[in-house]
Design a protein around this motif. Structure first.
Motif, short mmCIF file in Angstrom:
data_model
loop_
_atom_site.label_atom_id
_atom_site.label_comp_id
_atom_site.label_asym_id
_atom_site.label_seq_id
_atom_site.Cartn_x
_atom_site.Cartn_y
_atom_site.Cartn_z
N ASP A 81 0.82 -1.21 0.00
CA ASP A 81 0.00 0.00 0.00
C ASP A 81 0.86 1.26 0.00
O ASP A 81 0.81 2.06 0.94
N PRO A 82 1.64 1.48 -1.05
CA PRO A 82 2.44 2.71 -1.10
C PRO A 82 1.54 3.93 -1.24
O PRO A 82 0.41 3.82 -1.74
N PRO A 83 2.01 5.10 -0.81
CA PRO A 83 1.19 6.30 -0.98
C PRO A 83 0.95 6.59 -2.46
O PRO A 83 1.80 6.32 -3.30
N ALA A 84 -0.22 7.15 -2.74
CA ALA A 84 -0.57 7.44 -4.14
C ALA A 84 0.27 8.57 -4.71
O ALA A 84 0.57 8.59 -5.90
N ALA A 90 9.17 17.45 0.16
CA ALA A 90 8.34 17.85 1.31
C ALA A 90 8.60 17.01 2.55
O ALA A 90 8.40 17.46 3.67
N LEU A 91 9.03 15.76 2.36
CA LEU A 91 9.24 14.85 3.47
C LEU A 91 10.73 14.70 3.78
O LEU A 91 11.57 14.73 2.88
N SER A 92 11.03 14.52 5.04
CA SER A 92 12.38 14.13 5.43
C SER A 92 12.49 12.62 5.24
O SER A 92 11.47 11.92 5.14
N PRO A 93 13.70 12.06 5.20
CA PRO A 93 13.82 10.60 5.13
C PRO A 93 13.11 9.90 6.28
O PRO A 93 12.46 8.86 6.07
N ARG A 94 13.18 10.43 7.49
CA ARG A 94 12.50 9.81 8.63
C ARG A 94 10.99 9.79 8.41
O ARG A 94 10.31 8.80 8.70
N GLU A 95 10.45 10.88 7.87
CA GLU A 95 9.00 10.93 7.61
C GLU A 95 8.61 9.96 6.51
O GLU A 95 7.56 9.32 6.57
N ALA A 96 9.46 9.82 5.49
CA ALA A 96 9.19 8.88 4.41
C ALA A 96 9.19 7.44 4.92
O ALA A 96 8.34 6.62 4.54
N VAL A 97 10.14 7.12 5.78
CA VAL A 97 10.21 5.77 6.34
C VAL A 97 9.00 5.51 7.23
O VAL A 97 8.39 4.43 7.17
N ARG A 103 2.14 2.06 6.25
CA ARG A 103 1.35 1.46 5.17
C ARG A 103 1.80 0.03 4.86
O ARG A 103 1.50 -0.50 3.79
N GLY A 104 2.56 -0.57 5.76
CA GLY A 104 2.97 -1.96 5.61
C GLY A 104 4.02 -2.19 4.55
O GLY A 104 4.14 -3.30 4.01
N CYS A 105 4.81 -1.16 4.24
CA CYS A 105 5.81 -1.24 3.18
C CYS A 105 7.23 -1.22 3.76
O CYS A 105 7.45 -0.82 4.90
#
Length: 235
Positions: A81-84, A90-97, A103-105
């Motif tokens: 379920d990756p983000p659409a 806009a995101l930091s690496p920590r926020e992306a992780v 989302r179970g990825c």
């Protein structure tokens, strides 16, 4: 055991979303046809900052993913379920992780020695480090980084053109080839990176260097990203 290219794109170019959306179904068909010719079992579509579900291929699994442009470089998100869509920078690496894990990825450091300083963050809970098919000579540095972080290595071609598919790929130990199975295998370390090298690949690398020198994708962000440049060993 499955052979999966974890890093592919369905178009030849960045930007121009409306044009790209119309091209994507053609692009994914070309990707899967080439993957089948190269005896791969699956490809993960990791387009830049968006995910689109594609019709399944009869011969090669088409699996979900996205390549998030963080404010420090690219992070691959692979799983059910990756983000659409995400906004570049806009995101930091920590926020992306965190988003990936919510989302179970799985979250993977993409091409850690090109257009990225994500590799410098040793307190972000990544799941793997990528050996990128466009820069195979950087592999010793990537291996050292993965060992320092106690993370598995995975392989991805970073293909934008169909002929690039399979230049690097991941061998996955799983009972079934599903998005959930890939995530579990990465987190359990039941993966290994493979790189295909030939005289043709060496010739292509000269073209890649020219292209990436002109793109300056990360430099275009409002916040300049450290670490941009040619990967070590790729001169």
């Amino acid at each position: 055991m499955y052979r999966v290219d974890l890093h592919t794109h369905t178009r030849f170019f960045h930007g121009h979303r409306a044009i790209g959306d119309r091209f994507d179904p053609v692009g994914v068909r070309l990707l899967t046809e080439m993957a089948d010719r190269r005896s791969l079992d699956g490809v993960v579509t990791t387009n830049h900052d968006y995910y689109t579900a594609f019709d399944p291929s009869p011969d090669v699994e088409t699996l979900p993913g996205i390549e998030i442009t963080t404010d420090r470089g690219h992070v691959l998100v692979v799983g059910p379920d990756p983000p659409a869509a995400t906004k570049p920078g806009a995101l930091s690496p920590r926020e992306a992780v965190a988003l990936a894990h919510d989302r179970g990825c799985a979250a993977i450091v993409a091409h850690p020695f090109r257009n990225s300083s994500v590799r410098e963050l040793d307190d972000v809970p990544f799941d793997a480090i990528e050996v990128n098919g466009k820069h195979p000579r950087s592999r010793p540095l990537v291996e050292e980084l993965a060992e320092d972080r106690d993370l598995p290595l995975v392989g991805g071609s970073d293909a934008h053109y169909p002929f690039e598919v399979g230049r690097a790929y991941t061998v996955i130990e799983a009972d079934r080839l599903t998005p959930e199975g890939i995530v579990d295998a990465i987190r359990d370390g039941r993966v290994s990176a493979r790189v295909h090298r030939s005289w043709y690949d060496r010739l292509l690398r000269k073209g890649y260097r020219t292209i990436h020198d002109r793109k300056r994708v990360i430099d275009a962000l409002e916040r300049p990203t450290p670490g941009v440049g040619r990967p070590p060993g790729e001169d």
